[in-house]
Design a protein around this motif. Structure first.
Motif, PDB file in Angstrom:
ATOM      1  N   UNK A 189       0.826  -1.207   0.000  1.00 48.86           N
ATOM      2  CA  UNK A 189       0.000   0.000   0.000  1.00 48.86           C
ATOM      3  C   UNK A 189       0.861   1.258   0.000  1.00 48.86           C
ATOM      4  N   UNK A 190       1.918   1.251   0.829  1.00 51.04           N
ATOM      5  CA  UNK A 190       2.755   2.441   0.941  1.00 51.04           C
ATOM      6  C   UNK A 190       3.469   2.786  -0.356  1.00 51.04           C
ATOM      7  N   UNK A 191       4.101   1.806  -0.985  1.00 52.02           N
ATOM      8  CA  UNK A 191       4.815   2.064  -2.237  1.00 52.02           C
ATOM      9  C   UNK A 191       3.853   2.474  -3.346  1.00 52.02           C
ATOM     10  N   UNK A 244       0.802   8.912  -6.067  1.00 56.54           N
ATOM     11  CA  UNK A 244       0.730  10.323  -5.689  1.00 56.54           C
ATOM     12  C   UNK A 244       1.726  11.176  -6.440  1.00 56.54           C
ATOM     13  N   UNK A 245       2.958  10.683  -6.566  1.00 54.80           N
ATOM     14  CA  UNK A 245       3.975  11.450  -7.279  1.00 54.80           C
ATOM     15  C   UNK A 245       3.669  11.501  -8.777  1.00 54.80           C
ATOM     16  N   UNK A 246       3.220  10.392  -9.348  1.00 54.64           N
ATOM     17  CA  UNK A 246       2.911  10.363 -10.780  1.00 54.64           C
ATOM     18  C   UNK A 246       1.786  11.345 -11.119  1.00 54.64           C
ATOM     19  N   UNK A 247       0.742  11.374 -10.302  1.00 55.13           N
ATOM     20  CA  UNK A 247      -0.353  12.307 -10.543  1.00 55.13           C
ATOM     21  C   UNK A 247       0.110  13.749 -10.401  1.00 55.13           C
ATOM     22  N   UNK A 248       0.992  14.011  -9.440  1.00 55.65           N
ATOM     23  CA  UNK A 248       1.514  15.366  -9.267  1.00 55.65           C
ATOM     24  C   UNK A 248       2.302  15.807 -10.493  1.00 55.65           C
ATOM     25  N   UNK A 249       3.076  14.897 -11.069  1.00 55.40           N
ATOM     26  CA  UNK A 249       3.848  15.235 -12.265  1.00 55.40           C
ATOM     27  C   UNK A 249       2.931  15.496 -13.456  1.00 55.40           C
ATOM     28  N   UNK A 250       1.840  14.748 -13.549  1.00 51.29           N
ATOM     29  CA  UNK A 250       0.913  14.921 -14.668  1.00 51.29           C
ATOM     30  C   UNK A 250       0.090  16.199 -14.535  1.00 51.29           C
ATOM     31  N   UNK A 251      -0.356  16.505 -13.327  1.00 47.29           N
ATOM     32  CA  UNK A 251      -1.221  17.666 -13.123  1.00 47.29           C
ATOM     33  C   UNK A 251      -0.413  18.956 -13.124  1.00 47.29           C
ATOM     34  N   UNK A 252       0.730  18.958 -12.449  1.00 50.49           N
ATOM     35  CA  UNK A 252       1.540  20.164 -12.351  1.00 50.49           C
ATOM     36  C   UNK A 252       0.963  21.142 -11.337  1.00 50.49           C
ATOM     37  N   UNK A 253       1.653  22.263 -11.152  1.00 54.63           N
ATOM     38  CA  UNK A 253       1.188  23.258 -10.191  1.00 54.63           C
ATOM     39  C   UNK A 253       1.790  23.033  -8.820  1.00 54.63           C
ATOM     40  N   UNK A 254       1.885  24.102  -8.040  1.00 55.21           N
ATOM     41  CA  UNK A 254       2.565  24.039  -6.748  1.00 55.21           C
ATOM     42  C   UNK A 254       1.821  23.155  -5.749  1.00 55.21           C
ATOM     43  N   UNK A 314       1.636  15.654  -3.839  1.00 52.91           N
ATOM     44  CA  UNK A 314       2.326  14.459  -4.322  1.00 52.91           C
ATOM     45  C   UNK A 314       3.554  14.141  -3.497  1.00 52.91           C
ATOM     46  N   UNK A 315       4.324  15.162  -3.108  1.00 52.86           N
ATOM     47  CA  UNK A 315       5.480  14.948  -2.243  1.00 52.86           C
ATOM     48  C   UNK A 315       5.052  14.393  -0.889  1.00 52.86           C
ATOM     49  N   UNK A 316       3.924  14.893  -0.368  1.00 53.85           N
ATOM     50  CA  UNK A 316       3.415  14.384   0.909  1.00 53.85           C
ATOM     51  C   UNK A 316       3.040  12.912   0.786  1.00 53.85           C
ATOM     52  N   UNK A 317       2.498  12.523  -0.379  1.00 57.92           N
ATOM     53  CA  UNK A 317       2.163  11.109  -0.600  1.00 57.92           C
ATOM     54  C   UNK A 317       3.411  10.235  -0.565  1.00 57.92           C
ATOM     55  N   UNK A 350       9.043   7.936  -9.325  1.00 60.21           N
ATOM     56  CA  UNK A 350       7.731   7.301  -9.186  1.00 60.21           C
ATOM     57  C   UNK A 350       7.789   5.844  -9.642  1.00 60.21           C
ATOM     58  N   UNK A 351       8.515   5.587 -10.743  1.00 61.46           N
ATOM     59  CA  UNK A 351       8.663   4.218 -11.226  1.00 61.46           C
ATOM     60  C   UNK A 351       9.381   3.349 -10.200  1.00 61.46           C
TER      61      UNK A 351
END
Length: 428
Positions: free
Chosen positions: A314-316, A322-332, A338-341, A400-401
């Motif tokens: 679950x953790x990984x 979370x990081x992959x979605x942050x990279x796709x969406x962008x924005x601060x 995503x970093x918190x995830x 993320x990978x």
């Protein structure tokens, strides 16, 4: 009340140990549970002191790298070699740690490594030139590897003996040691820039932690199983790790790649890709570190409820998604979420991997810990090489990978449960 009757007096005086015997209360189930809870707490705090020691020692000298650079008149490249020496020392320490764990056991090895690391800290304050500094840092890496293996062996033995999960809390203490040392460095630097003064104060704290830890460390490690007994018969021979140990080692590499890369590249990602202002850049590592520390304080309850395998899966997955979605969406804001995830998801991954490796034997723990050091050492430069060839966006995608690869490795690992011992029914 059960009274131990003394034999009738004779002409000869009774031994001193017999003269001191008094009435002892009968110990029922509640009394035994309370006694075991107290023993667990004492050992838990002592082992936590080892984790805090390692974080404090590392953060103390790392916080004064600029001063070391100036005092030794080093270039930026020479500072890089100085830091690399620690990683090399940890990476080559595998046969040394394996031998010392077999001969000394985790308790004595941990205390000896702590004494050595205290001397290393004091030595860094008086090294006259770069070659000697490189030698000191190489020794530091070997001693860090020794302490890393020994303290995780102690933590796993504590879990097995009392059937209580505590490894995540112990790793949280390591993060706390880093934080306290950083505060101390800031306070001392505000008063004086003298390196020796700072490191002497730091060494005094380390000695206090050694004294505190020595009183409650477990005297023995996990018992050797029939499968692990073959290790003793294979002295001097090259042995091939089992499938479980190999997958644990690979999972540890990718897990530490994620942690190391977030420490080194999160601020640059916010600046170069997101375009965040300078005042916001430290929030990258702050978000990851804070969520990881808080999660580790409470992760042991999830381990007890779900089991280590599910916690790692679950953790990984949370970290990678979370990081992959942050990279796709962008924005601060999405990026910081995503970093918190990543901090939330990866917090319990390495504690669970260490615990699983320790249950496979001291050699397995040493191998997995060494591979973890390799991930921390080689991961960030590998992300940097990919970034130079493409962009930092692809570099973070590789992070993320790596989290997803931890998930893939976890499915191949045979997770063992703690043997039935004497449970302690006291709440955490």
């Amino acid at each position: 009340m059960v009274v131990q009757r003394l034999p009738p007096r004779s002409g000869r005086p009774r031994p001193h140990w017999l003269r001191r015997q008094r009435a002892l209360p009968d110990q029922g189930p509640l009394e035994r549970a309370l006694r075991m809870r107290d023993e667990f707490r004492r050992s838990q705090l002592s082992i936590a002191a080892l984790f805090g020691f390692l974080g404090f020692q590392y953060s103390t000298w790392a916080a004064r790298i600029p001063m070391l650079k100036s005092s030794l008149d080093l270039s930026a490249a020479e500072v890089g070699f100085l830091l690399l020496a620690t990683g090399i020392g940890a990476a080559i320490a595998f046969p040394i740690v394996t031998f010392l764990m077999t001969r000394l056991g985790s308790r004595r090895l941990a205390l000896l490594a702590c004494l050595g690391l205290t001397l290393v800290l004091l030595s860094l304050a008086v090294v006259p030139n770069q070659p000697i500094a490189l030698a000191v840092m190489l020794i530091d890496g070997v001693l860090v590897a020794c302490l890393n293996v020994a303290m995780n062996a102690q933590g796993t033995a504590l879990e097995v003996k009392y059937e209580r999960n505590t490894m995540a809390k112990l790793h949280a203490t390591f993060s706390g040691g880093i934080f306290v040392a950083a505060l101390l460095a800031s306070g001392v630097t505000a008063v004086t820039t003298n390196l020796l003064t700072h490191f002497v104060i730091g060494a005094a704290v380390l000695v206090a932690l050694i004294v505190f830890a020595s009183g409650g460390l477990l005297p023995t490690d996990l018992p050797t199983t029939e499968k692990q007994a073959t290790e003793k018969q294979a002295k001097g021979k090259l042995t091939i790790p089992t499938g479980t140990i190999a997958w644990l080692a690979v999972a540890m590499v990718f897990g530490t790649v994620v942690e190391g890369a977030m420490n080194d590249w999160s601020a640059l990602y916010l600046r170069d890709i997101i375009g965040a202002p300078a005042a916001v850049l430290p929030l990258g590592i702050a978000v990851v570190s804070a969520t990881m520390l808080i999660t580790r304080l409470f992760a042991d309850a999830r381990r007890a409820a779900w089991g280590d395998r599910q916690v790692v899966l679950a953790g990984a997955t949370i970290a990678g998604t979370g990081l992959a979605l942050a990279l796709l969406i962008g924005g601060l804001v999405p990026t910081l979420i995503g970093f918190a995830c990543v901090g939330l998801g990866m917090a319990a991954v390495t504690p669970c991997l260490y615990a699983a490796a320790a249950k496979q034997g001291p050699n397995a723990l040493t191998l997995v810990a060494t591979m973890g050091t390799l991930g921390l050492l080689a991961g960030p430069p590998a992300i940097g090489a990919l970034t130079n060839a493409t962009t930092l966006l692809y570099g973070m995608a590789a992070v993320a990978l790596s989290a997803y690869l931890v998930t893939a490795c976890t499915t191949q690992i045979t997770w063992t449960k703690s043997p039935t011992t004497h449970p302690v029914p006291a709440p955490d």
